[in-house]
Design a protein around this motif. Structure first.
Motif, mmCIF file in Angstrom:
data_model
loop_
_atom_site.group_PDB
_atom_site.id
_atom_site.type_symbol
_atom_site.label_atom_id
_atom_site.label_comp_id
_atom_site.label_asym_id
_atom_site.label_seq_id
_atom_site.Cartn_x
_atom_site.Cartn_y
_atom_site.Cartn_z
ATOM 1 N N GLU A 1 21.099 6.415 59.054
ATOM 2 C CA GLU A 1 19.850 7.071 58.691
ATOM 3 C C GLU A 1 19.569 6.783 57.228
ATOM 4 O OE1 GLU A 1 17.593 11.358 59.187
ATOM 5 O OE2 GLU A 1 19.715 11.198 59.685
ATOM 6 N N ASP B 1 19.492 -3.268 64.448
ATOM 7 C CA ASP B 1 18.125 -3.033 63.985
ATOM 8 C C ASP B 1 17.939 -3.681 62.621
ATOM 9 O OD1 ASP B 1 17.444 -1.511 66.201
ATOM 10 O OD2 ASP B 1 17.543 0.423 65.156
ATOM 11 N N ASP C 1 27.558 -2.686 63.133
ATOM 12 C CA ASP C 1 28.200 -1.693 63.995
ATOM 13 C C ASP C 1 29.532 -1.217 63.425
ATOM 14 O OD1 ASP C 1 29.730 -3.958 64.429
ATOM 15 O OD2 ASP C 1 29.728 -3.776 66.612
ATOM 16 N N GLU D 1 25.742 7.225 57.562
ATOM 17 C CA GLU D 1 26.226 6.622 58.800
ATOM 18 C C GLU D 1 26.838 7.679 59.713
ATOM 19 O OE1 GLU D 1 27.723 2.292 57.134
ATOM 20 O OE2 GLU D 1 29.157 3.960 57.188
ATOM 21 N N GLN D 2 26.663 7.498 61.002
ATOM 22 C CA GLN D 2 27.352 8.314 61.996
ATOM 23 C C GLN D 2 28.543 7.513 62.505
ATOM 24 O OE1 GLN D 2 27.038 11.444 62.932
ATOM 25 N NE2 GLN D 2 25.263 11.800 61.623
ATOM 26 N N SER E 1 27.684 4.203 64.720
ATOM 27 C CA SER E 1 26.771 4.307 65.866
ATOM 28 C C SER E 1 25.309 4.325 65.437
ATOM 29 C CB SER E 1 27.087 5.548 66.701
ATOM 30 O OG SER E 1 26.965 6.726 65.916
ATOM 31 N N THR E 2 25.016 4.932 64.275
ATOM 32 C CA THR E 2 23.652 4.936 63.732
ATOM 33 C C THR E 2 23.725 4.996 62.203
ATOM 34 O OG1 THR E 2 23.449 7.360 63.769
ATOM 35 C CG2 THR E 2 22.637 6.159 65.717
ATOM 36 N N LEU F 1 16.023 6.754 61.346
ATOM 37 C CA LEU F 1 17.230 6.540 62.135
ATOM 38 C C LEU F 1 17.233 5.141 62.735
ATOM 39 C CD1 LEU F 1 19.781 8.063 63.049
ATOM 40 C CD2 LEU F 1 18.543 8.661 65.134
ATOM 41 N N GLU G 1 19.777 1.879 64.567
ATOM 42 C CA GLU G 1 20.979 1.585 65.342
ATOM 43 C C GLU G 1 21.501 0.197 64.992
ATOM 44 O OE1 GLU G 1 19.855 2.072 69.429
ATOM 45 O OE2 GLU G 1 19.689 4.245 69.230
#
Length: 158
Positions: free
Chosen positions: A52, A93, A41, A129-130, A49-50, A88, A90
């Motif tokens: 990809e 995961d 995180d 990354e977001q 937040s995510t 995608l 999170e």
């Protein structure tokens, strides 16, 4: 033919199922070493937040197959399996599974670590990354180069 050595997939994987499949295909297994990587995180002190992950179909599998061949040449292992997820994801995961079987634990530990070090620097994956500041691409780190160099493989990611 048994379970493929390499799978690139969007769906999650089950560690117990994958290890059982790998073990069932070979006699003489005395050790199993598995590594599961997960989405953090935070990265470099910034909230994520995510993530990809993208890859180049066909080329990615071929590169990982070559890594497994190299592990077989370097270590006395009976088999290996690599699963890498794309798409995608999170935080928390699962991203990657590297599992190795051998007659003795030392070979499994070393081969698993070798494959993970190799995978981090050599496999053609792209990660975005977001963060609160927006999207950013993730580059390999100098520490990844150092991990690979201890196996006698030079790569410059910095």
């Amino acid at each position: 033919m048994g379970t493929p050595r390499v799978s690139i997939q969007t769906e999650d994987f089950d560690l117990s199922t994958e290890v059982a499949r790998l073990r069932a295909e070979k006699k003489g297994v005395g050790a199993v070493c598995a590594f599961v990587g997960t989405v953090r995180d935070r990265n470099e002190g910034v909230s994520v937040s995510t993530m990809e992950l993208e890859h180049y179909p066909g080329m990615t599998e071929k590169a990982i197959e070559a890594m497994i061949d190299e592990a077989h040449q370097r270590f006395d292992i009976l088999g290996a399996r690599v699963i890498h997820r794309v798409g995608l994801l999170e935080p928390l995961d699962q991203i990657v599974l590297v599992a190795v079987i051998s007659a003795h634990r030392g070979e499994s530990f070393r081969a698993c670590e070798f494959l993970m070090d190799y995978l981090k620097t050599q496999a053609p994956f792209w990660k975005k990354e977001q963060t609160p500041e927006g999207a950013r691409w993730v580059d390999a780190r100098v520490s990844d180069d150092a991990a690979l160099a201890r196996w006698g493989i030079e790569r410059r990611n910095a």
